[in-house]
Design a protein around this motif. Structure first.
Motif, PDB file in Angstrom:
ATOM      1  N   GLU A  91       1.303  -0.891  -0.488  1.00  0.00           N
ATOM      2  CA  GLU A  91       0.332   0.421  -0.119  1.00  0.00           C
ATOM      3  C   GLU A  91       1.073   0.723  -0.006  1.00  0.00           C
ATOM      4  O   GLU A  91       1.931   0.841   0.008  1.00  0.00           O
ATOM      5  CB  GLU A  91      -1.366  -0.369   1.326  1.00  0.00           C
ATOM      6  CG  GLU A  91      -0.465  -0.318   2.460  1.00  0.00           C
ATOM      7  CD  GLU A  91      -1.439  -0.258   3.607  1.00  0.00           C
ATOM      8  OE1 GLU A  91      -2.575  -1.145   3.406  1.00  0.00           O
ATOM      9  OE2 GLU A  91      -1.485  -0.449   4.402  1.00  0.00           O
ATOM     10  N   THR A 349       2.576  -4.868   3.212  1.00  0.00           N
ATOM     11  CA  THR A 349       1.655  -4.793   3.979  1.00  0.00           C
ATOM     12  C   THR A 349       1.642  -6.505   4.805  1.00  0.00           C
ATOM     13  O   THR A 349       1.187  -6.736   5.182  1.00  0.00           O
ATOM     14  CB  THR A 349       0.414  -5.363   3.885  1.00  0.00           C
ATOM     15  OG1 THR A 349       0.411  -5.667   2.346  1.00  0.00           O
ATOM     16  CG2 THR A 349      -0.391  -4.600   2.418  1.00  0.00           C
ATOM     17  N   ALA A 361       7.483  -6.925   6.018  1.00  0.00           N
ATOM     18  CA  ALA A 361       6.545  -5.835   6.295  1.00  0.00           C
ATOM     19  C   ALA A 361       5.880  -4.787   7.251  1.00  0.00           C
ATOM     20  O   ALA A 361       6.896  -4.327   7.799  1.00  0.00           O
ATOM     21  CB  ALA A 361       4.902  -6.640   6.969  1.00  0.00           C
TER      22      ALA A 361
END
Ligand code: HEM
Length: 491
Positions: A91, A349, A361
């Motif tokens: 993201e 993520t 992550a």
């Protein structure tokens, strides 16, 4: 972790990728100071830092900012994995939201997941080819106006002029005929946004709620802009739906139509109007300023472009651009050498593997068009503006002599060039911007010749790749015969 010694070794021999880590797949993290990490290098010259890292430490390299790990990824195959193949494992993350959230809200630029997908689907049609072609009119008109405001011999700051130009084009494309009435509100907001994000002002680093005069102005003017957009939306709704909702004649019309079918609520609608205005105008202005600067510096290639656009029937139309390979090369090469977005960020993520390295992550992954566009592995003579490298017929003059152009576009990895990002989240305004840069350059070069004044362009990494000083060129409005300068014999 005993990193100081290890980093010193790494600096001495970049080939030795020792990380002092039990896990051999962790990327190298050369240089850096205890606690501060690489802050000093980033603050003094972020662009040089990215470039050197890419050149000496390969495709995935770690760096630290105040103890926070980041990973610079410059290997085109790994970039492709992040942006295209595995895009749903990343993201945008908290960094852009922290910096821009107050301005862009939950609009397309910052939205994540399903919310982003729905918005992108709803807005997409505004950037289809035939719709973007309709913005050709303002793109040419404003360039014509700029050219008419200059006299022969004037020295023009092309960055300032391009900023005004790109802003006018975007405001008109967004608001259509309402732009005249609202010009002042929109301009005042833009001025305050520029002031608020100007990294040369120390107060820009204060949070927006600190009541400095600049922050107060910024909040007031942004609120006025948002309220103006709301009023315009209400007026348009009161006027009833357009005859053909799929063909709204400006960007705001598309957003209203998208909201009316439930694809976004009215807050998102306003967020997106602000997003287009601000995600789109500074980047385009920089692209145009760098194109004009580079062409001023390469008179023979400039003449080649002038000849090409002089051969058009009149001022250019979007469809003419297909017939203008030199013009297109001039713009593409400026976006290579001076990509307006020097870097952008992602956060995985979940743990991922990149270039054989483990990347946890939640860390910041930095993708830098600046560093990749200047990497010798993909670009011959990367620091030189050479639009010929984009043309099938190769170099334009003997100055390039035996020095053949770089590999043809298809022969280098796809993500060796990505000024507009890539994958599903690539710049939605890419077609708009490429059309705008070419129409503006063509319209100007049909009337003007540009001579260099600023000799050595120096740029700095702000949110975008900004010039450190005004970018000056001298404009010549007298029509000098193009036949006099034959690109095959000059330069
Ligand atoms: C030369 C001009 C431009 C350059 C170099 C540029 C560059 C970029 C880049 C690199 C991204 C991807 C950022 C990321 O993945 O994190 C992006 C996204 C975006 N750009 Fe542009 N841009 C330009 C012009 C424009 C224009 C004219 C508009 C609007 C009219 C625009 C609107 C956007 C929006 C809304 C996004 C977010 C898209 C999404 O996340 O789905 N840009 N741009």
């Amino acid at each position: 972790m005993g990193e100081t010694t290890i980093r010193a070794d790494d600096e001495a021999d970049p080939g030795t990728e020792r990380t002092g880590d039990a896990d051999p797949t962790r990327p190298p993290a050369p240089g850096g100071l205890p606690l501060l990490g690489n802050v000093h290098e980033l603050a003094s010259d972020a662009l040089g830092f990215y470039e050197r890292r890419a050149a000496t430490h390969g495709g995935v390299v770690r760096y630290d900012v105040f103890g926070t790990e980041s990973y610079l990824v410059t290997d085109p195959a790994a970039i492709r994995r992040i942006l295209v193949d595995d895009h749903d494992r990343y993201e945008k993350g908290s960094m852009p939201r922290d910096q821009l959230g107050g301005l862009l809200g939950d609009g397309l630029f910052l939205a994540e997941g399903d919310d982003w997908r729905e918005q992108r689907t709803a807005i997409r049609s505004a950037f289809f080819r035939e719709r973007v072609a309709e913005y050709g009119g303002p793109m040419v008109d404003h360039a014509r106006r700029a050219a008419a405001s200059w006299d022969d011999g004037d020295v023009v700051d092309v960055h300032a002029a391009a900023t005004e130009y790109a802003f006018d084009v975007l405001a008109e494309s967004l608001l259509g005929s309402d732009v005249e009435r609202e010009r002042e509100t929109v301009r005042a907001a833009a001025e305050s946004v520029t002031e608020r994000f100007d990294t040369r002002r120390l107060t820009s680093f204060l949070p927006v709620w600190v009541p400095t005069p600049a922050n107060r102005r910024y909040r007031r003017r942004l609120a006025a802009l948002r309220s103006t957009i709301r009023d315009l939306v209400a007026e348009r709704r009161a006027a009833g739906p357009p005859a053909n909702p799929g063909a709204a004649d400006d960007l705001l019309g598309t957003l209203v139509a998208a909201a009316d079918i439930g694809a976004m609520d009215d807050d998102r609608l306003v967020d997106n109007a602000v997003t287009f205005l601000f995600a789109g105008h500074e980047t385009s202005a920089l692209g145009l300023a760098y194109t004009l600067y580079c062409l001023a510096d390469r008179p023979a290639f400039q003449d080649r472009v002038r000849r090409e656009v002089a051969a058009l029937d009149g001022d250019p139309e979007p469809a003419d651009l297909r017939e203008c390979p030199a013009l297109t090369a001039a713009v593409d090469e400026a976006l290579r050498l001076y990509p307006p977005v020097h870097s952008f960020f992602r956060e995985p993520t979940e743990p991922v593997t990149l270039g054989g390295h483990r990347v946890p992550a939640g860390v910041v992954v930095t993708l830098s068009p600046w560093a990749v566009h200047r990497d010798e592995r993909w670009w011959d003579d990367p620091e030189t503006y050479r639009p010929e490298r984009w043309l099938r017929d190769g170099p334009a003059g003997p100055a390039h002599g035996d020095d053949a152009p770089g590999p043809a576009v298809g022969e280098r990895p796809e993500y060796a060039y990505f000024p507009f990002g890539g994958g599903p989240r690539h710049c939605i305004g890419m077609r708009f911007a490429r059309q705008e840069l070419r129409l503006a350059t063509a319209t100007l070069l049909r009337r003007l010749r540009l001579e260099p004044v600023t000799a050595d362009l120096s740029v700095r990494a702000s949110a975008n790749t900004r010039p450190a000083e005004p970018v000056r060129v001298r404009v010549r409005t007298r029509d000098e015969s193009l036949e006099e300068t034959d690109p095959a014999v000059s330069e």
